[in-house]
Design an enzyme around this catalytic site. Structure first.
Site, short mmCIF file in Angstrom:
data_model
loop_
_atom_site.label_atom_id
_atom_site.label_comp_id
_atom_site.label_asym_id
_atom_site.label_seq_id
_atom_site.Cartn_x
_atom_site.Cartn_y
_atom_site.Cartn_z
N THR A 73 0.86 -1.19 0.00
CA THR A 73 0.00 0.00 0.00
C THR A 73 0.89 1.24 0.00
O THR A 73 1.51 1.58 1.01
CB THR A 73 -0.93 0.01 1.23
OG1 THR A 73 -1.79 -1.12 1.15
CG2 THR A 73 -1.77 1.28 1.27
N LYS A 76 -6.89 1.46 -4.28
CA LYS A 76 -6.66 1.05 -2.89
C LYS A 76 -6.88 2.23 -1.95
O LYS A 76 -7.41 2.07 -0.86
CB LYS A 76 -5.25 0.48 -2.74
CG LYS A 76 -4.76 0.29 -1.32
CD LYS A 76 -5.23 -1.01 -0.67
CE LYS A 76 -4.62 -1.14 0.72
NZ LYS A 76 -4.93 -2.38 1.41
N LYS A 118 -0.84 5.25 8.57
CA LYS A 118 -0.16 5.22 7.28
C LYS A 118 -1.18 5.28 6.12
O LYS A 118 -1.04 6.11 5.23
CB LYS A 118 0.66 3.93 7.18
CG LYS A 118 1.38 3.75 5.85
CD LYS A 118 1.69 2.29 5.59
CE LYS A 118 1.88 2.05 4.11
NZ LYS A 118 1.63 0.66 3.73
#
Lengths: 292, 292
Positions: free
Chosen positions: B94, B172, B240
Site C-alpha cells: 500500500t 486502494k 499510514k
C-alpha cells in the site's frame, strides 16, 4: 392490542397502518389531512368517523415528521383523550431523545393512566411496506409486552432499547449517525475516485466486495454514479436526522466530528435547492467542491 | 509465471508466498531479514541462495511497508537485475498513487524490458492466509494476463483498475478511505451510545441488522465494546493508510473532510502511545474526549 389509532398517514405511516389492518387489527386512521383518512377508509373498507372518539382504543401509534407534530396531535388535536386507561402511546417518529423524554413527562402531566413507548424505526419506506422495519423500543416491560403483536406486524427485528423514554430515540440517533456518515463517506470515496479518473462501476463493485463495504454504499453507491430513476429518501430527511444527532450529541456533550461534518454537507445540498433530491445526490456537493 | 521472487515476508507476505508455493509455483523468498528467508526455505523445503540471482525469474512480487522499501529493494538491493526480459514487477504494497507512478518511471529508466503492475490488495492477514484477497490491478493487458495465475492463487476477487501505474494504488486509497472512516464512524457511534448509557451489546446487534451496518462495524464493533483478545490490524496501519489517502486527495485536489478528520483521530491515538493496539481501540480517543 385489538384497536389502535394510527396517526400520520405519510409515506411511512400509510403502509404501516395498512399492514396492521391486513393483520386483523382494527385501525382507526388519523391524519391532519382528512382526505388521506377517507382514502384509507375507502381502501380498507373501514368506516366511521374521521376524528375518532373511542374509549376502547388500546393504543395510539404515532408516525409523523417531528416533535412539534407529536405534541400537536396529542394535546391540541386531543388524541390523548381518546385512549382507554392503561393504553399505550407508541411514539415511532424520528425525534430527539430529549423531546421524547419531555413528551413523556407532558403526557403524565395530563394523564397518569397511560403508558409511553418510545419506539422509532429504521428501514425506510421499503421496510414499512414489507413489514420488515427495525424497531428500537424503550418502555417498561408491561408496555413493551402490550406492543409485541403490533411490533411483530410492523417489524422484522425488535430491539429493547431500555426502560426510559428517550432511549429508543437515542438508539435511533446512533443508527442515523452511521447511516448519514456512511452516505457522506460513500460520496467522498466515489468523488475522489472520479477526480482520479478511475472506472466508477468497477470501483463500486470492488468496494462492495471488500472490507470497505457498507449497507449504504451498496444501496446508494450505484445511484451516485448513475442518476437515480427513483427517490427512496431525500436529502432533507438527513438534514433533519443528522440535525437530531448533532443536537443529541451536544446535549450529552459527546464528541461527534464525523456526524457534524456530514450534517453540514447535507445542509449545503439542501441550501442549494437540492433538498428534495434522492439523498445519494449528496455527491453533487462533493463534485461542486471538486470542480467536476 | 513458473518462478517468482517474493520480496517481503511480513504478516501479509509470508502467507501469500506460502500459498504460491503450495500452488506449485517456484517461490524464491526474499526479505531484508535473512533469518526469515531461511525459515521460509526450511518450512517449504526449498533450498538455494538467500540472495537469489536467477535470470529465469518471471516475476517479482513486492509486499513491503512503504515506497521507500520498494525502491530500496529494486535499486539498492538489486532485485531489478534478477529478472528475465519481459518479466513483471508486481507492486502489491500500500503506497501512494504518485509513488507507484514514479517507481514505474524509475524502473523504466533502468530497464525498458520489464512490465510494471500496480496491484495493491485488501483483506488483511486473514485474506492473505485464505487466498481471498481483493486485488486491484493496474497494468497493460499483456502484463495483467501474465499475472493471472498468481493473482488467482492469492485473491478471491481481481478487479482491473486501469492501464496506468498508480491506478491500482488509487483504487486502494479509495478503499482505505472507506475502511478508515467506517472504523472511526463505528467508534463515534458506539461512544455516543456509551455516553447516553445505552446497552452496547444490543446496540451493536441492532446496528449490524439495519441500514447503519458496515463491514467494519460488524468486524470491529464487538472489539470496541469488549477489549479485543487478538490484534488483527493496528492503529498505526491506518495512520499510514489514511495518510496516503489525505496525500492522494491533496495531490488530486479533492475534498475529503471525513478522511482527514478520521486520519487525525488515528494519529491522536498513535501519539498517545496506542499505535500498536488493535485499530478498534480508536474508540479510546473518543472516550478520552468524552470524559469516559
Amino acid at each position: 392490542m385489538k384497536t389502535v389509532i394510527f396517526a400520520g398517514l405519510g409515506s411511512m405511516g400509510w403502509p404501516m397502518a395498512s399492514n396492521l389492518h391486513d393483520a386483523g387489527i382494527k385501525v382507526v386512521p388519523y391524519d391532519v389531512d382528512a382526505e388521506k383518512v377517507q382514502e384509507f377508509q375507502r381502501r380498507t373498507g373501514t368506516g366511521g368517523e374521521v376524528n375518532p372518539s373511542l374509549p376502547t382504543v388500546d393504543g395510539l401509534l404515532i408516525m409523523v415528521v417531528n416533535a412539534q407534530q407529536v405534541r400537536s396531535l396529542l394535546f391540541e388535536q386531543g388524541m390523548i383523550e381518546k385512549l382507554k386507561p392503561g393504553a399505550c402511546i407508541v411514539q415511532m417518529s424520528t425525534i430527539s431523545p430529549a423531546d421524547s423524554a419531555k413528551i413523556s413527562h407532558e403526557i403524565r402531566d395530563v394523564r397518569v393512566d397511560l403508558h409511553f413507548v418510545d419506539a422509532p424505526v429504521s428501514g425506510g419506506v421499503v421496510g414499512a411496506q414489507q413489514g420488515s422495519l427495525t424497531i428500537m423500543a424503550a418502555g417498561i416491560p408491561a408496555a413493551l409486552t402490550a406492543c409485541r403483536d403490533v411490533f411483530e406486524v410492523l417489524g422484522g427485528a425488535i430491539f429493547p432499547a431500555g426502560d426510559q423514554p428517550g432511549q429508543g430515540s437515542a438508539f435511533k440517533s446512533v443508527n442515523q449517525l452511521l447511516c448519514g456518515v456512511h452516505i457522506a463517506a460513500a460520496a467522498e470515496a466515489l468523488s475522489l475516485a472520479e477526480k482520479n479518473g478511475l472506472d466508477l462501476e468497477t470501483m463500486v463493485e470492488m468496494l462492495g466486495a471488500s472490507a470497505a463495504s457498507s449497507w449504504m454504499l451498496k444501496d446508494r453507491g450505484p445511484r451516485m454514479i448513475l442518476p437515480p430513476d427513483e427517490i427512496t429518501s431525500v436529502v432533507d430527511i438527513f438534514c433533519k436526522d443528522l440535525g437530531i444527532v448533532c443536537e443529541s450529541a451536544k446535549q450529552s456533550r459527546a464528541y461527534t466530528p464525523l456526524a457534524n461534518a456530514s450534517y453540514q454537507l447535507f445542509v449545503a445540498s439542501s441550501e442549494r435547492g437540492e433538498g428534495k433530491l434522492d439523498d445519494s445526490q449528496l455527491i453533487r456537493t462533493y463534485r461542486l467542491l471538486n470542480g467536476m
